[in-house]
Design an enzyme around this catalytic site. Structure first.
Site, mmCIF file in Angstrom:
data_model
loop_
_atom_site.group_PDB
_atom_site.id
_atom_site.type_symbol
_atom_site.label_atom_id
_atom_site.label_comp_id
_atom_site.label_asym_id
_atom_site.label_seq_id
_atom_site.Cartn_x
_atom_site.Cartn_y
_atom_site.Cartn_z
ATOM 1 N N LYS A 2 3.317 -4.331 -28.250
ATOM 2 C CA LYS A 2 4.717 -3.626 -28.033
ATOM 3 C C LYS A 2 5.802 -4.913 -27.858
ATOM 4 C CE LYS A 2 3.129 0.836 -26.410
ATOM 5 N NZ LYS A 2 3.150 1.620 -25.384
ATOM 6 N N TYR A 11 6.045 7.565 -33.281
ATOM 7 C CA TYR A 11 6.064 8.412 -32.093
ATOM 8 C C TYR A 11 6.465 9.886 -32.477
ATOM 9 C CZ TYR A 11 4.526 4.264 -29.333
ATOM 10 O OH TYR A 11 3.671 3.434 -28.443
ATOM 11 N N ARG A 29 -9.782 1.233 -27.668
ATOM 12 C CA ARG A 29 -8.964 1.982 -26.447
ATOM 13 C C ARG A 29 -9.983 1.538 -25.158
ATOM 14 N NH1 ARG A 29 -4.529 5.517 -27.038
ATOM 15 N NH2 ARG A 29 -5.061 6.029 -25.126
ATOM 16 N N THR A 42 -3.648 4.393 -20.228
ATOM 17 C CA THR A 42 -2.256 4.554 -20.336
ATOM 18 C C THR A 42 -1.258 4.064 -19.087
ATOM 19 O OG1 THR A 42 -2.346 6.315 -21.795
ATOM 20 C CG2 THR A 42 -0.334 6.058 -21.114
ATOM 21 N N ARG A 79 -4.356 -3.680 -20.463
ATOM 22 C CA ARG A 79 -3.330 -3.039 -19.604
ATOM 23 C C ARG A 79 -3.583 -3.185 -17.906
ATOM 24 N NH1 ARG A 79 -2.925 2.881 -22.872
ATOM 25 N NH2 ARG A 79 -1.165 2.065 -24.385
ATOM 26 N N ASN A 98 3.557 -0.926 -21.184
ATOM 27 C CA ASN A 98 2.168 -1.274 -21.054
ATOM 28 C C ASN A 98 1.651 -1.976 -22.241
ATOM 29 O OD1 ASN A 98 1.965 0.686 -22.883
ATOM 30 N ND2 ASN A 98 1.150 2.392 -21.746
ATOM 31 N N HIS A 133 -0.080 -0.567 -28.115
ATOM 32 C CA HIS A 133 -0.452 0.700 -28.607
ATOM 33 C C HIS A 133 -1.864 0.508 -29.390
ATOM 34 C CE1 HIS A 133 -0.080 4.532 -30.997
ATOM 35 N NE2 HIS A 133 -0.720 3.696 -32.144
ATOM 36 N N GLU A 162 -1.337 6.560 -38.945
ATOM 37 C CA GLU A 162 -0.595 5.254 -38.547
ATOM 38 C C GLU A 162 -1.098 4.027 -39.545
ATOM 39 O OE1 GLU A 162 -1.798 4.923 -34.514
ATOM 40 O OE2 GLU A 162 -0.759 6.689 -33.901
#
Ligand code: GDP
Ligand code: MG
Length: 164
Positions: free
Chosen positions: A10, A50, A90, A96, A107, A127, A130, A141
């Site tokens: 991001k 999003y 992930r 998150t 993160r 954070n 994505h 995506e």
């Protein structure tokens, strides 16, 4: 079992010069980069990434904050390939909410704020990264961000040492 997932560093991650550090972590885990580009989103594209699904899960307000944040600067879009790569990415990304994200995760290591703090400041949680949440999101995506011809099949050394 070998699958693909979508990742975007991001604007906060790019502007904090964390791109190399983040790519290193995925590469060291043996994940293969099959597509990568830098892109500065406009609002229309951001809304496709999003989708309304965010409003359903997190509320319309969070979605609007997120849409403002994701167009603040360029993002680095990447497609990774690997075994159970959606779940594995992930895991490396972490929770998150940075406050809850474990040390050792992206993160958890590079941010720390809480939902409470971000909500009071009326900003999206910054954070850094994505990552697609599940198979359905990954397929959507990857198709949204990349043309088929911009995704590549090639061999890495991991073919011998990690996959065989
Ligand atoms: P992710 O898949 O872990 O990125 O989480 P989600 O898809 O649920 O949310 C998308 C993004 O919205 C998160 O990465 C955060 O940047 C932001 N976000 C999610 N929930 C909240 C919240 O409760 N408050 C604020 N301020 N931002 C949030
Ligand atoms: Mg998500």
């Amino acid at each position: 079992m070998v699958e693909r997932t979508f990742v975007a560093i991001k604007p906060d991650g790019v502007q904090r010069s964390l791109v190399g550090e983040i790519l290193k972590r995925f590469e060291l885990a043996g994940l293969k980069i099959v597509g990568m580009k830098m892109q500065w989103l406009d609002k229309e594209f951001a809304e496709k990434h999003y989708t309304e699904d965010i409003s359903k899960r997190r509320g319309e307000k969070v979605r609007n904050l997120l849409l403002d944040f994701i167009i603040e600067g360029p993002v680095l879009a990447i497609v990774f390939e690997g075994v159970n790569v959606i779940e594995n990415v992930r895991k490396l990304v972490g929770d998150t909410e940075p406050r809850a994200a474990q040390p050792g995760t992206i993160r958890g290591d590079f941010c720390h704020v809480s939902y409470d703090y971000a909500d009071k400041k009326e900003i999206a949680i910054k954070n850094i990264i994505h990552a697609s949440a599940n198979k359905e999101d990954a397929e959507y995506e990857i198709k949204l961000w990349f043309k088929d011809e911009d995704l590549h099949s090639y061999e890495t050394v991991h073919e011998k040492h990690i996959l065989n």
